[in-house]
Design a protein around this motif. Structure first.
Motif, mmCIF file in Angstrom:
data_model
loop_
_atom_site.group_PDB
_atom_site.id
_atom_site.type_symbol
_atom_site.label_atom_id
_atom_site.label_comp_id
_atom_site.label_asym_id
_atom_site.label_seq_id
_atom_site.Cartn_x
_atom_site.Cartn_y
_atom_site.Cartn_z
ATOM 1 N N LEU A 96 14.583 -1.930 9.592
ATOM 2 C CA LEU A 96 13.442 -2.655 9.031
ATOM 3 C C LEU A 96 12.396 -1.708 8.458
ATOM 4 O O LEU A 96 11.815 -1.973 7.394
ATOM 5 C CB LEU A 96 12.820 -3.546 10.109
ATOM 6 N N LEU A 97 12.144 -0.609 9.148
ATOM 7 C CA LEU A 97 11.164 0.350 8.641
ATOM 8 C C LEU A 97 11.651 1.001 7.351
ATOM 9 O O LEU A 97 10.868 1.203 6.408
ATOM 10 C CB LEU A 97 10.882 1.415 9.704
ATOM 11 N N SER A 98 12.925 1.331 7.303
ATOM 12 C CA SER A 98 13.465 1.906 6.067
ATOM 13 C C SER A 98 13.381 0.902 4.917
ATOM 14 O O SER A 98 13.050 1.263 3.779
ATOM 15 C CB SER A 98 14.920 2.333 6.280
ATOM 16 N N TRP A 99 13.650 -0.357 5.218
ATOM 17 C CA TRP A 99 13.564 -1.392 4.185
ATOM 18 C C TRP A 99 12.120 -1.603 3.728
ATOM 19 O O TRP A 99 11.845 -1.766 2.540
ATOM 20 C CB TRP A 99 14.139 -2.687 4.733
ATOM 21 N N ALA A 100 11.179 -1.587 4.676
ATOM 22 C CA ALA A 100 9.775 -1.802 4.321
ATOM 23 C C ALA A 100 9.211 -0.631 3.522
ATOM 24 O O ALA A 100 8.368 -0.823 2.632
ATOM 25 C CB ALA A 100 8.950 -2.025 5.588
ATOM 26 N N GLN A 101 9.653 0.578 3.822
ATOM 27 C CA GLN A 101 9.150 1.732 3.085
ATOM 28 C C GLN A 101 9.681 1.776 1.661
ATOM 29 O O GLN A 101 9.076 2.414 0.793
ATOM 30 C CB GLN A 101 9.530 3.014 3.830
ATOM 31 N N ASP A 102 10.801 1.107 1.404
ATOM 32 C CA ASP A 102 11.350 1.071 0.045
ATOM 33 C C ASP A 102 10.684 0.018 -0.837
ATOM 34 O O ASP A 102 10.928 -0.010 -2.049
ATOM 35 C CB ASP A 102 12.860 0.806 0.096
ATOM 36 N N ILE A 103 9.877 -0.851 -0.262
ATOM 37 C CA ILE A 103 9.193 -1.872 -1.061
ATOM 38 C C ILE A 103 8.097 -1.199 -1.891
ATOM 39 O O ILE A 103 7.268 -0.460 -1.345
ATOM 40 C CB ILE A 103 8.592 -2.957 -0.152
#
Length: 276
Positions: free
Chosen positions: A160-167
């Motif tokens: 989730l953190l990796s996904w949120a940082q890619d936004i």
């Protein structure tokens, strides 16, 4: 902690916020309250530590007393009850049976009686091991679920953190227009400036570093369960050793127990018509 908030200076009244604050006085007024709060937490921590030490000192003698009580209870029943733990196929029992013309034990007794030598377990011992192993397996399953859930949560949070940082962030800007004039219609200076910046959905400063699950916890838990499994298997042979110790000290009583078991076997064989 009850009087902690009462000791704080009253900086807000019912009508407005008083901006003329004496911060030095406020801080000096908070120091006694903070000191009392710290003392209460320290006293609570000391109480917990003392309770833990007392519990350790009480539990250890309790288990020792349980062990001694179990040993004394077994010895008393060994000396007073011929039926108690009289399920061993000893050399003396075989000699007594041969003297009465019985060369081999009946099939039922061969399965029920415990051999004093060898590693083979009886059905009763196997049932006890299976029951204790089932309980141990249940605890092992619960611990495995907890440890697996810990790893799963860590993996999900990492994803989730990796996904949120890619936004991508939201691009915005602040435009500042400054116009300076001496009189109403005589401009002196004029300046227009734009300050762009990006609003990140998840700033890096707001995200702490996730600690992965400690692999030593898994190895320690596995070692504890392996030790418990070995103890379950060792309990079977410790019972045999306990009986051998009693028989070595009380030989006359062991002779009476062997005679009682021999008579019981012969009576059973007579009822079945195997001997006359």
């Amino acid at each position: 902690m009850k009087g902690f908030f009462r000791t704080l200076p009253d900086i807000v009244n019912s009508d407005h916020i008083d901006l003329k604050l004496n911060f030095q006085e406020m801080f000096s007024g908070n120091r006694p309250a903070l000191a009392r709060l710290k003392a209460q937490f320290t006293a609570m921590q000391d109480t917990v530590e003392v309770t833990a030490h007392v519990a350790q000192k009480v539990i250890a003698p309790f288990f020792i007393l349980m062990l001694l009580g179990s040993s004394v209870s077994y010895l008393v029943r060994y000396l007073t009850d011929l039926k108690h733990d009289n399920v061993c196929q000893t050399v003396r029992l075989q000699e007594l049976l041969r003297a009465r013309g019985v060369e081999e034990l009946p099939e039922a007794y061969r399965k029920r009686l415990v051999r004093t030598r060898g590693w083979r377990m009886t059905q009763r011992e196997l049932r006890q091991c299976l029951w204790q192993g089932t309980i141990l397996g249940f605890y092992c399953l619960v611990c495995a679920l907890i440890l697996g859930l810990d790893h799963l949560i860590y993996s999900v949070l990492q994803t989730l953190l990796s996904w949120a940082q890619d936004i991508p962030g939201v691009h915005t800007a602040i435009s500042l227009h400054l116009w300076i004039a001496v009189a109403v219609i005589i401009p002196v200076a004029e300046m227009t400036k734009k300050y762009p910046y990006v609003i990140q959905l998840l700033p890096s400063d707001c995200v702490g570093h996730l600690s992965p699950p400690d692999p030593s916890v898994l190895s320690t838990t596995a070692a504890l369960f392996l030790t418990a499994l070995v103890m379950i298997l060792g309990e079977v042979f410790s019972r045999r050793i306990r009986r051998k110790i009693c028989s070595s000290f009380y030989r006359d009583r062991e002779e009476e127990r062997a005679l009682y078991l021999r008579d019981k076997i012969l009576s059973k064989m007579e009822d079945e018509g195997n001997i006359s």
